[in-house]
Design an enzyme around this catalytic site. Structure first.
Site, short mmCIF file in Angstrom:
data_model
loop_
_atom_site.label_atom_id
_atom_site.label_comp_id
_atom_site.label_asym_id
_atom_site.label_seq_id
_atom_site.Cartn_x
_atom_site.Cartn_y
_atom_site.Cartn_z
CB SER A 240 43.47 52.61 40.86
OG SER A 240 44.19 51.64 40.14
NE ARG B 260 44.09 52.10 28.24
CZ ARG B 260 43.86 52.64 29.42
NH1 ARG B 260 44.65 52.34 30.43
NH2 ARG B 260 42.86 53.48 29.60
CG ASP C 89 39.08 45.53 41.33
OD1 ASP C 89 39.83 45.05 40.46
OD2 ASP C 89 39.28 46.63 41.87
CG HIS D 47 40.76 48.23 38.92
ND1 HIS D 47 41.04 48.08 40.26
CD2 HIS D 47 41.59 49.21 38.46
CE1 HIS D 47 42.01 48.91 40.61
NE2 HIS D 47 42.36 49.61 39.53
CG ASP D 48 37.96 50.99 34.35
OD1 ASP D 48 39.02 51.21 34.95
OD2 ASP D 48 37.89 50.98 33.10
#
Length: 344
Positions: A141, A202, A283, A313-314
């Protein structure tokens, strides 16, 4: 271009705890790319593994810290299944450095910086520690963006780069989403409700880190609340993740790091060190097409793995077997040429 490797299950046997030591390196007079000095120019690193062994730096996303491996102190490490004794990044074989990203917690102002600034600070810290060259830099990332910048700036100091979920420039869609998060954070600062703003930003971020398919699988069959304004199960999950993040990140630091993501620019042709790429086809933040473009322009691409993932993405945190296979292969295969030859 390298092909997609066959993924084999990783061996995640119980690790032994590594030797480790924290280092604090002050960088007096360190200026960011905009020419402004950083008031808290301090790089905090944690060294794992045997001193004198080849050195690997491991960098993660903007939420990562120097705790890349488990040292048994009761505090969570962010990549303990990858960086461990006998693991893909073997702490019996390598010295590994985890690094705190700038600006540090002591920097109270919003700063304009880039991944290249992080790379310059890392190089200065390595100079202070007497480390002229890295066996590898592994970045995921934002850490992969810093890795690309480091490779472009200091090819003679790096034997190979492993970049995971990291493009050479940000996707416009990702910039748009992060821009909304930054406006939420700015509103929280203006209204003295920073904690609520960090939690809400978040929550929004979590919807971009994961896939719609995962959220639907986890929460798509939950009961609909009786009245408007009552929480849905997926919203409760996001609120919990938001609350948990408040102690870990200030609004000012998050704006600085988020904006830094969107200032990232590296010309692929400048990355001459041997490079291995991993991207996840689901992603949302780093579209696989962007990594296709990076891979096609790199002068010394060793392999490019395009992997499916339920986690978007994780994936670099959740797809441990995929990451372990890639890292193990990259570190075990001989390099075709050395950085000094490439830079000549």
């Amino acid at each position: 271009m390298g092909g997609v490797r066959r993924v084999v299950p990783a061996d995640f046997s119980s690790p032994t705890l590594p030797a480790w030591r924290d280092h604090t390196v002050s960088l007096p007079g360190f200026c960011l790319g905009d020419g402004q000095p950083l008031t808290d120019a301090t790089v905090n690193l944690r060294r794992f593994g045997p001193e004198g062994a080849p050195v690997i730096v491991v960098l993660g996303g903007i939420s990562s810290d120097r705790r890349v491996a488990d040292v048994g102190d009761g505090r969570a490490a962010w990549w303990p299944r990858i960086v461990r004794a006998g693991g893909p990044v073997d702490l019996d074989r390598y010295q590994v450095f985890g690094v705190e990203l700038l600006p540090g917690p002591g920097e109270a102002e919003i700063r304009t910086l880039t991944p290249a600034d992080q790379a310059r600070a890392l190089a200065a810290a390595l100079d202070h520690l007497g480390i002229p060259q890295l066996q590898a830099l592994i970045g995921a990332s934002y850490g992969g963006m810093v890795g690309l910048a480091f490779a472009a700036l200091y090819p003679q100091r790096l034997k190979q780069l492993i970049a995971i979920s990291a493009p050479h420039r940000p996707a416009t869609h990702a910039t748009a989403l992060r821009g909304i998060q930054r406006r939420i954070l700015a509103l929280g600062i203006e209204t003295c409700r920073q904690g609520e703003a960090v939690a809400l930003a978040r929550e929004l971020a979590m919807t971009t880190y994961r896939t719609p398919e995962e959220l639907d699988w986890r929460f798509g069959h939950d009961v609909v609340p009786e009245a408007a304004g009552q929480p849905y199960a997926v919203c409760d999950y996001l609120k919990a993740r938001g609350r948990a993040y408040v102690p870990k990140m200030s609004a000012e630091r998050w704006i600085s790091l988020s904006d830094s993501l969107d200032r990232h620019r590296v010309e692929p042709e400048a990355v001459v060190v041997p490079t291995t790429l991993l991207g996840f086809t689901s992603d949302q933040l780093v579209p696989i097409a962007d990594l296709d473009g990076l891979a096609g322009a790199l002068p010394n691409l060793r392999a490019f793995v395009r992997a499916p993932s339920f986690y978007g993405h994780d994936g670099f945190l959740k797809e441990e077997a995929v990451v372990a296979d890639l890292v193990t292969s990259a570190l075990s295969e001989p390099l075709s040429c050395c950085p000094s030859e490439l830079a000549a």
